[in-house]
Write a protein that holds these residues in place. Structure first.
Motif, short mmCIF file in Angstrom:
data_model
loop_
_atom_site.label_atom_id
_atom_site.label_comp_id
_atom_site.label_asym_id
_atom_site.label_seq_id
_atom_site.Cartn_x
_atom_site.Cartn_y
_atom_site.Cartn_z
N GLY A 204 -49.08 -118.68 -53.88
CA GLY A 204 -48.80 -118.04 -54.87
C GLY A 204 -47.58 -118.07 -55.78
O GLY A 204 -45.84 -118.36 -54.92
N ARG A 205 -47.31 -117.04 -56.95
CA ARG A 205 -45.76 -116.61 -57.28
C ARG A 205 -44.76 -116.71 -56.29
O ARG A 205 -43.34 -116.42 -56.28
CB ARG A 205 -46.06 -115.61 -58.54
CG ARG A 205 -44.92 -116.05 -59.24
CD ARG A 205 -45.31 -115.91 -60.73
NE ARG A 205 -46.30 -114.69 -60.72
CZ ARG A 205 -47.22 -114.78 -62.12
NH1 ARG A 205 -46.85 -115.45 -63.39
NH2 ARG A 205 -48.26 -114.36 -62.53
N ARG A 232 -53.16 -120.37 -59.77
CA ARG A 232 -52.79 -120.92 -60.97
C ARG A 232 -51.69 -120.70 -61.92
O ARG A 232 -50.98 -121.54 -62.67
CB ARG A 232 -53.74 -121.05 -62.21
CG ARG A 232 -53.23 -120.84 -63.38
CD ARG A 232 -54.80 -121.44 -64.51
NE ARG A 232 -54.76 -120.47 -66.21
CZ ARG A 232 -55.22 -119.89 -66.50
NH1 ARG A 232 -56.17 -120.31 -66.55
NH2 ARG A 232 -54.68 -120.26 -68.31
N GLY A 247 -58.84 -121.80 -57.61
CA GLY A 247 -60.38 -120.61 -58.81
C GLY A 247 -61.01 -121.03 -59.62
O GLY A 247 -61.58 -122.24 -59.79
N ILE A 263 -49.91 -114.63 -52.64
CA ILE A 263 -50.98 -114.57 -53.47
C ILE A 263 -51.58 -113.27 -53.71
O ILE A 263 -51.50 -112.39 -52.54
CB ILE A 263 -52.41 -115.30 -53.58
CG1 ILE A 263 -51.69 -117.31 -53.26
CG2 ILE A 263 -53.65 -115.39 -54.34
CD1 ILE A 263 -52.44 -117.58 -52.70
N HIS A 269 -59.07 -115.91 -59.13
CA HIS A 269 -58.20 -117.27 -58.27
C HIS A 269 -59.17 -116.69 -57.38
O HIS A 269 -60.12 -117.61 -56.28
CB HIS A 269 -57.20 -116.84 -57.63
CG HIS A 269 -56.79 -116.79 -56.23
ND1 HIS A 269 -56.29 -118.76 -56.24
CD2 HIS A 269 -56.62 -116.90 -55.45
CE1 HIS A 269 -55.45 -118.90 -55.40
NE2 HIS A 269 -55.72 -118.17 -54.41
N ASP A 285 -46.42 -106.84 -51.11
CA ASP A 285 -47.59 -105.59 -52.11
C ASP A 285 -48.50 -104.68 -51.03
O ASP A 285 -49.65 -105.86 -51.02
CB ASP A 285 -47.94 -105.32 -53.12
CG ASP A 285 -48.05 -104.77 -53.72
OD1 ASP A 285 -48.20 -103.63 -53.51
OD2 ASP A 285 -48.44 -104.61 -55.33
#
Ligand SMILES: Cc1cc2nc3c(=O)[nH]c(=O)nc-3n(C[C@H](O)[C@H](O)[C@H](O)COP(=O)(O)OP(=O)(O)OC[C@H]3O[C@@H](n4cnc5c(N)ncnc54)[C@H](O)[C@@H]3O)c2cc1C
Ligand SMILES: Nc1ncnc2c1ncn2[C@@H]1O[C@H](COP(=O)(O)O)[C@@H](O)[C@H]1O
Lengths: 320, 254
Positions: A204-205, A232, A247, A263, A269, A285
């Motif tokens: 992911g980002r 996405r 997703g 992610i 997702h 996180d």
């Protein structure tokens, strides 16, 4: 006995995998199961559809169904439905099937339910809401019901059934030959397909930039039979092609192990991967939603963990 | 060119969804123009800039949906039509398509643009049903748009890549996120929007049979599923990779 139909999309002469899953489920309902398959190769796949549960297959090899979007197929399917009166037609949630189902709903005045995760009878189906936290049971009314079923809702299992093939001879008026497919482009992928791999490694980002996806490729290569997927957010950012997207609006995967790097675990997702047997997540996180359902969670920097993991897997495999 | 853009007003997707009985609560919650529909508005505006004509927004929803239409008008659309009626609560995709088709048929149209799927309901079938009711072809899952020789030529997303699809007008087209970069509403746009034509209709002002407005599906039960449980979440003390590798080994994938 209720009549349950399955609309089978065909591409490159192959029956769509989700349609086989749906046929398997339909077979377990107390119903007479038929399939409709339109386009080049249709009669060729009829016996396979019989094995998965259809006792009758309505088929046409006419290229018109492949050449023009939705209108010819909806027209022919509507004629069949009027003639034979099924109680429900089930469709896979795929590009072409969605378009055909939507048009048939208007033609027949039939309710169409989307995103079904199970079909429990000719007029009842369930869907998942809020990323799968909630199950919603829906009842459909009227003589004909239409349901779009999500991929991977059931396992496809062949039986020793056999189908009678009935050739579809619909006449397609010229005014339905408008939206014409003039080119097809397939993106190249190496390794196992996302939907079929036993291990899916998704990014992911949190991976920071496109170039870091190489780490996922490297990990996939050392594990073997692993495919790389994405959220996405990174597909929209252009880091990887759309074919990687997992997703709600991408692929649905159900691997043995799903590894998520950077992610967050947004519901859109999660609906595409929650069927994984085991989930591993690395995210910096500790409050990321993905940790609330991961089997193994590592709170840390994915860019640090990945190279170490590649090395560790290599070492344990006794590799180079 | 008469361009119609279907826009939906939805509960803010960044806030947790609230249920009202068996339905998503829509009234009295913070709402927005569906982010997916901003791509539709942008596509409509660009085609108008290229070909001339007018962009009309059409929406079905509670009175509050005016906000979504205002936003589309501030982006640059020319006028807006809202169909709002208490009897439409709980409408399914077929009912929605019938109402929108009746509203669109009141005038002439060359192109109807919609999102591929709404962000709140993600039914994803309303536009195809609408196309059939309007008696026109459909170009769906569009990722790039081009007009040449008076025909549309679009890229359509597919499972393994994309296709190129050509079609004449009139037709319905659905756009994916990423087809364009929606513009922001400027201050001038926001001021101008207040003066643009805005029509609000009830279903009695449309040519639809009351029977055609009864949804053919109903939620009969909502239940919570047992959630997957969280496993062990530990900070990476340098041993994170080893933990994962051990897990992979136990699962026999390495
Ligand atoms: C209608 C609709 C349909 C959608 N369909 C899909 C879909 O099909 N698939 C899909 O994926 N999404 C879909 N989305 C988008 C979805 O809501 C989320 O926006 C998206 O999944 C978020 O992607 P992400 O987790 O990569 O990014 P983010 O939510 O931004 O998460 C990035 C995460 O990376 C972590 N991170 C940052 N740096 C690091 C680091 N160095 N190491 C480790 N972790 C790090 C962050 O803590 C954060 O949790 C859809 C949205 C809508 C509205
Ligand atoms: N009530 C509505 N009013 C206007 N447009 C709508 C409405 N519902 C759906 N649409 C349009 O149809 C698209 C697909 O919606 P859906 O089929 O509900 O997922 C949306 O992105 C909108 O463009």
């Amino acid at each position: 006995m209720a009549k349950v139909w399955v609309y089978v999309e065909i591409a490159n002469g192959k029956a769509d995998a989700t349609a086989l899953e749906i046929l398997t489920r339909a077979r377990s309902l107390d119903a007479e199961v038929s399939a409709v398959v339109l386009g080049p190769g249709a009669t060729g796949v009829a016996s396979e559809l019989g094995r998965y549960g259809a006792t009758t297959v309505y088929a046409s090899d006419d290229p018109v169904y492949e050449e023009y979007i939705a209108q010819p197929a909806a027209h022919a399917l509507h004629e069949l439905v009027v003639e034979h009166g099924p109680d429900v037609v089930l469709f896979a949630t795929n590009y072409d099937s969605r378009d055909v189902a939507g048009r048939l709903s208007a033609k027949a005045g039939a309710p169409l339910m989307s995103n079904a995760s199970d079909v429990t009878g000719p007029s009842t189906a369930t869907t998942a809401a809020f990323g799968g936290q909630t199950i919603v049971d829906v009842k459909l009314e009227g003589p004909l019901k239409l349901v779009l079923v999500r991929p991977k809702s059931f396992d496809a299992e062949p039986s020793d059934g056999d189908a009678e093939v009935i050739s579809v001879k619909a006449h397609i008026p010229d005014e339905l030959k408008k939206a014409k497919r003039v080119e097809r482009h397939a993106e190249e992928t190496s390794g196992p397909k996302l939907e079929e791999a036993s291990v899916v490694i998704a990014g992911g980002r949190g991976l920071g930039e496109a170039g870091n996806f190489k780490l996922l490729d490297d990990l996939a290569a050392v594990i073997g039979n692993a495919a790389v997927g994405a959220t996405r957010a990174v597909v929209d950012a252009g880091w990887v092609p759309y074919a990687y997207q997992i997703g709600q609006t991408g692929a649905t995967v159900k691997p043995g192990i799903y590894l998520a790097f950077g992610i967050s675990g947004a519901t859109q997702h999660v609906v595409g991967m929650k069927g994984a047997s085991k989930i591993v997540a690395v995210n910096k996180d500790e409050d990321a939603p993905i940790f609330s359902f991961a089997d193994v969670g590592v709170v840390g920097d994915a860019l640090k963990v990945l190279p170490q993991l590649i090395e560790e897997v290599q070492r344990r495999k006794g590799g180079p | 060119m008469n361009i119609i853009v279907c826009v939906k007003h939805i509960p803010d997707p960044n806030l947790p969804g609230v249920m009202d009985g068996f339905r998503l609560k829509r009234e009295g919650v913070q709402g927005v123009l569906d982010p997916g529909d901003e791509f539709g508005v942008e596509a409509g505006l660009r085609l108008k800039e290229e070909l001339g004509g007018e962009v009309t927004l059409v929406s079905m929803g509670p009175a509050q949906a005016q906000e979504a239409l205002r936003r589309g008008l501030s982006m640059g659309a020319d006028k807006a039509v809202l169909i709002s009626d208490d009897s439409l609560r709980g409408a399914d995709a077929l009912v929605t398509a019938r109402v929108l088709a009746a509203a669109i048929k009141r005038g002439a149209f060359d192109l109807v643009i919609a999102g591929v799927e709404s962000t709140d309901g993600y039914t994803g079938t309303m536009p195809a049903t609408l196309a059939e009711l309007l008696g026109v072809p459909q170009l769906t899952f569009t990722t790039a748009i081009e007009v040449s020789d008076g025909r549309l030529r679009v890229r359509r997303q597919s499972a393994d890549g994309y296709q190129v699809v050509e079609c004449s007008f009139p037709c319905v087209m659905t756009v994916t996120a990423g087809v364009n970069e929606p513009r922001y509403a400027s201050f001038k746009g926001i001021m101008a929007a207040k003066k643009k034509p805005f029509e609000q209709l009830s279903t009695s002002e449309l040519e639809v049979e009351p029977d055609a407005l009864k949804p053919g599906q109903e939620v009969v039960e909502v239940s919570l599923v047992e959630q997957r449980k969280a496993g062990e979440v530990l900070p990476d003390d340098g041993q994170g990779a080893v933990r994962i590798a051990t897990f992979l080994k136990e699962a026999k994938v390495i």
